[in-house]
Design an enzyme around this catalytic site. Sequence first.
Site, PDB file in Angstrom:
ATOM      1  CB  CYS A 140       1.087  -2.767  -1.021  1.00 35.03           C
ATOM      2  SG  CYS A 140       0.760  -1.131   0.096  1.00 35.03           S
ATOM      3  CB  CYS A 194      -2.727   0.598  -0.304  1.00 32.61           C
ATOM      4  SG  CYS A 194      -1.416   1.860  -0.590  1.00 32.61           S
ATOM      5  CG  HIS A 216       1.851   3.314  -1.544  1.00 32.69           C
ATOM      6  ND1 HIS A 216       1.728   1.898  -1.516  1.00 32.69           N
ATOM      7  CD2 HIS A 216       2.943   3.598  -1.287  1.00 32.69           C
ATOM      8  CE1 HIS A 216       3.137   1.427  -1.184  1.00 32.69           C
ATOM      9  NE2 HIS A 216       3.724   2.419  -1.028  1.00 32.69           N
ATOM     10  CD  GLU A 232      -3.113   2.018  -3.537  1.00 34.95           C
ATOM     11  OE1 GLU A 232      -3.109   0.752  -4.214  1.00 34.95           O
ATOM     12  OE2 GLU A 232      -2.135   2.699  -3.924  1.00 34.95           O
TER      13      GLU A 232
END
Length: 179
Positions: free
Chosen positions: A90, A93, A60, A62
């Site tokens: 999410c 993250c 991801h 992040e």
Amino acid sequence: MLSCGNVAIMLNEYMLIALREAEAAAGVGDVPVGAVIVKDGQVIAAAHNTREKDGNAVRHAEITAIERACAALGDWRLDGCDMYVTLEPCMMCAGAVSQARLRRLYFGAYDRERGYVASNPVDGFDVEYYCGIMEKECAAVLDEFFERVRQRRVNNFKQYNTKRRKSNGKKVCIPFQRR
């Protein structure tokens, strides 16, 4: 601490960088999410989703931005750093943002289903955050991407489920049947 709404325009320059990262993700077929980490007014890390490209569930934006910022600072603690991300983080993250000791989180579009900062808050997230930064622009990048994905699926479905039969030379569409 939470604050959802408009933030001073000067903060948007970082969200613009995050949006460019998101567009780079879309360009290679990944969900268009971009993240930027800033310390003392300087961008120290920028990243976008690479889950599809890398075949890795944790790629991801992040997470990658946090890894790059830690490498740039030589420390896992990102004290005094702020993250700008185009989509509400999410659960994974949000945990990484908290664990990295980021000072503030600014996000653009809300993720009502999988966002775990403002949409579905969890106990223990102690990072100051601001919501809806350039929300329309961030949401538009996501909406355009998913519209293209849906259209591609519809086209693939039609191609897969339409077969030519030698029955009077007519094209016959066989409906999709779930197993």
